[in-house]
Design a protein around this motif. Structure first.
Motif, PDB file in Angstrom:
ATOM      1  N   GLY A 179      -5.782  -9.801   4.115  1.00 43.00           N
ATOM      2  CA  GLY A 179      -5.977  -8.491   3.512  1.00 43.00           C
ATOM      3  C   GLY A 179      -4.715  -8.102   2.773  1.00 43.00           C
ATOM      4  N   LEU A 180      -4.863  -7.767   1.510  1.00 46.23           N
ATOM      5  CA  LEU A 180      -3.730  -7.330   0.684  1.00 46.23           C
ATOM      6  C   LEU A 180      -3.779  -5.813   0.577  1.00 46.23           C
ATOM      7  CD1 LEU A 180      -1.418  -7.592  -1.361  1.00 46.23           C
ATOM      8  CD2 LEU A 180      -3.144  -8.086  -3.119  1.00 46.23           C
ATOM      9  N   VAL A 181      -2.724  -5.144   1.029  1.00 46.49           N
ATOM     10  CA  VAL A 181      -2.664  -3.684   1.030  1.00 46.49           C
ATOM     11  C   VAL A 181      -1.749  -3.211  -0.094  1.00 46.49           C
ATOM     12  CG1 VAL A 181      -2.190  -1.613   2.390  1.00 46.49           C
ATOM     13  CG2 VAL A 181      -2.998  -3.700   3.536  1.00 46.49           C
ATOM     14  N   VAL A 182      -2.266  -2.351  -0.941  1.00 45.04           N
ATOM     15  CA  VAL A 182      -1.504  -1.807  -2.063  1.00 45.04           C
ATOM     16  C   VAL A 182      -1.449  -0.291  -1.915  1.00 45.04           C
ATOM     17  CG1 VAL A 182      -1.361  -1.598  -4.573  1.00 45.04           C
ATOM     18  CG2 VAL A 182      -2.209  -3.724  -3.544  1.00 45.04           C
ATOM     19  N   GLY A 183      -0.260   0.280  -2.067  1.00 43.56           N
ATOM     20  CA  GLY A 183      -0.086   1.712  -1.883  1.00 43.56           C
ATOM     21  C   GLY A 183      -0.332   2.510  -3.141  1.00 43.56           C
ATOM     22  N   ASN A 184      -0.215   3.817  -3.003  1.00 40.48           N
ATOM     23  CA  ASN A 184      -0.524   4.688  -4.136  1.00 40.48           C
ATOM     24  C   ASN A 184       0.612   4.721  -5.156  1.00 40.48           C
ATOM     25  OD1 ASN A 184       1.413   6.561  -3.308  1.00 40.48           O
ATOM     26  ND2 ASN A 184      -0.060   7.991  -2.469  1.00 40.48           N
ATOM     27  N   GLY A 221       4.100   7.222  -3.566  1.00 37.05           N
ATOM     28  CA  GLY A 221       4.816   6.889  -2.332  1.00 37.05           C
ATOM     29  C   GLY A 221       4.613   5.493  -1.817  1.00 37.05           C
ATOM     30  N   GLY A 222       3.769   4.694  -2.451  1.00 32.65           N
ATOM     31  CA  GLY A 222       3.511   3.350  -1.957  1.00 32.65           C
ATOM     32  C   GLY A 222       2.636   3.363  -0.719  1.00 32.65           C
ATOM     33  N   VAL A 223       2.758   2.336   0.092  1.00 34.09           N
ATOM     34  CA  VAL A 223       1.961   2.232   1.322  1.00 34.09           C
ATOM     35  C   VAL A 223       2.518   3.206   2.353  1.00 34.09           C
ATOM     36  CG1 VAL A 223       1.206   0.680   3.174  1.00 34.09           C
ATOM     37  CG2 VAL A 223       1.441  -0.189   0.844  1.00 34.09           C
ATOM     38  N   SER A 224       1.644   3.980   2.985  1.00 35.23           N
ATOM     39  CA  SER A 224       2.087   4.955   3.978  1.00 35.23           C
ATOM     40  C   SER A 224       2.673   4.251   5.200  1.00 35.23           C
ATOM     41  CB  SER A 224       0.911   5.843   4.408  1.00 35.23           C
ATOM     42  OG  SER A 224      -0.095   5.065   5.034  1.00 35.23           O
ATOM     43  N   ARG A 225       3.525   4.947   5.915  1.00 38.15           N
ATOM     44  CA  ARG A 225       4.225   4.349   7.059  1.00 38.15           C
ATOM     45  C   ARG A 225       3.257   3.817   8.114  1.00 38.15           C
ATOM     46  NH1 ARG A 225       5.422   6.075  11.975  1.00 38.15           N
ATOM     47  NH2 ARG A 225       4.684   8.185  11.516  1.00 38.15           N
ATOM     48  N   LEU A 226       2.245   4.605   8.459  1.00 34.72           N
ATOM     49  CA  LEU A 226       1.318   4.188   9.512  1.00 34.72           C
ATOM     50  C   LEU A 226       0.551   2.925   9.126  1.00 34.72           C
ATOM     51  CD1 LEU A 226      -0.093   7.667  10.647  1.00 34.72           C
ATOM     52  CD2 LEU A 226       1.553   6.204  11.842  1.00 34.72           C
TER      53      LEU A 226
END
Length: 251
Positions: free
Chosen positions: A200-205, A208-213
């Motif tokens: 799974g590739l997670v890309v943030g907004n 702020g990018g990927v959230s801490r949680l």
């Protein structure tokens, strides 16, 4: 939806207080509501409160604007724009990978708000062979007409699941054998990571990018080498670079 070269995505226009309220309460994806500016009418205020619960974008406009938008001539001070595109399920995305005999490759988006970015990511996801995209229900753009247009048709071939909690979706997918990598400047250079297998590739907004949680749930953090004077890429470009590094490694 239609086939061929015609427009294959439409956005439903819902008019009238009862119709808009019922649409919001049903859980159907409502991208935006237009409300008569300055209205203190009880039912309309109830609609505004309900829309805020669902993080629906609210635009206060003049009566003339509503009249121009209305197709029924009876908007009663409120018009909603709801996606006609049906969302997939996480289970359905996994089934696609299983049917193809491929290890799952899923792109998860943590709060992408720009419809052009989402459309571009869907286009990349399709071309990179991702089995699906997962987006959060709240504080993120849904499948709007702008997203569909920017995706250049990919919206019709790449399933998109909408989940209430992205972290919970990651936990669910870990039980299915996936591991997760997210994009972040402080991570390991992407070329030094093993990005093969079910992933799974997670890309943030965009901000702020990927959230801490969500970042804490990822197994690896990948950074994209940069040589210029600015410190970040557009979200859709970052997604494309990492997706194609995964494609390269998977062969």
């Amino acid at each position: 939806m239609e086939n061929g070269n015609k427009e294959i995505y439409t956005e439903n226009k819902i008019e009238g207080r009862n119709a808009v309220m019922e649409t919001l309460r049903s859980g159907r994806s409502v991208d935006k509501i237009y409300v008569l500016m300055g209205s203190h009418d009880g039912p309309i205020q109830s609609i505004v409160r309900e829309a805020k619960k669902h993080d629906t974008i609210i635009s206060f406009v003049s009566k003339e604007r509503l009249n121009q938008m209305s197709e029924t001539g009876n908007h009663q001070g409120v018009i909603a724009m709801a996606a006609s595109y049906e969302y997939a399920t996480v289970e359905g995305i996994l089934k696609i990978a299983e049917d193809k005999g491929e290890p799952p490759f899923i792109i998860l988006l943590d709060g992408i708000e720009d419809p052009h970015n989402l459309g571009a990511i869907l286009r990349t996801a399709n071309l990179a062979g991702a089995h699906g995209v997962i987006i959060p229900k709240h504080r993120a753009v849904g499948l709007t007409a702008t997203v569909a247009k920017t995706s250049a048709g990919a919206i019709n071939y790449t399933p998109v699941a909408k989940v209430t909690n992205l972290g919970a979706a990651i936990d669910q997918l870990k039980k299915e054998g996936l591991w997760f990598v997210c994009a972040d400047m402080g991570g390991t250079k992407m070329y030094d990571l093993d990005l093969k297998g079910p992933i799974g590739l997670v890309v943030g907004n965009e901000g702020g990018g990927v959230s801490r949680l969500v970042r804490e749930k990822c197994d690896f953090i990948a950074s994209i080498p940069m040589k210029g004077d600015i410190d970040s890429l557009n979200a859709s470009v970052a997604a494309g670079v990492l997706a194609y590094e995964i494609v390269r490694q998977r062969g």
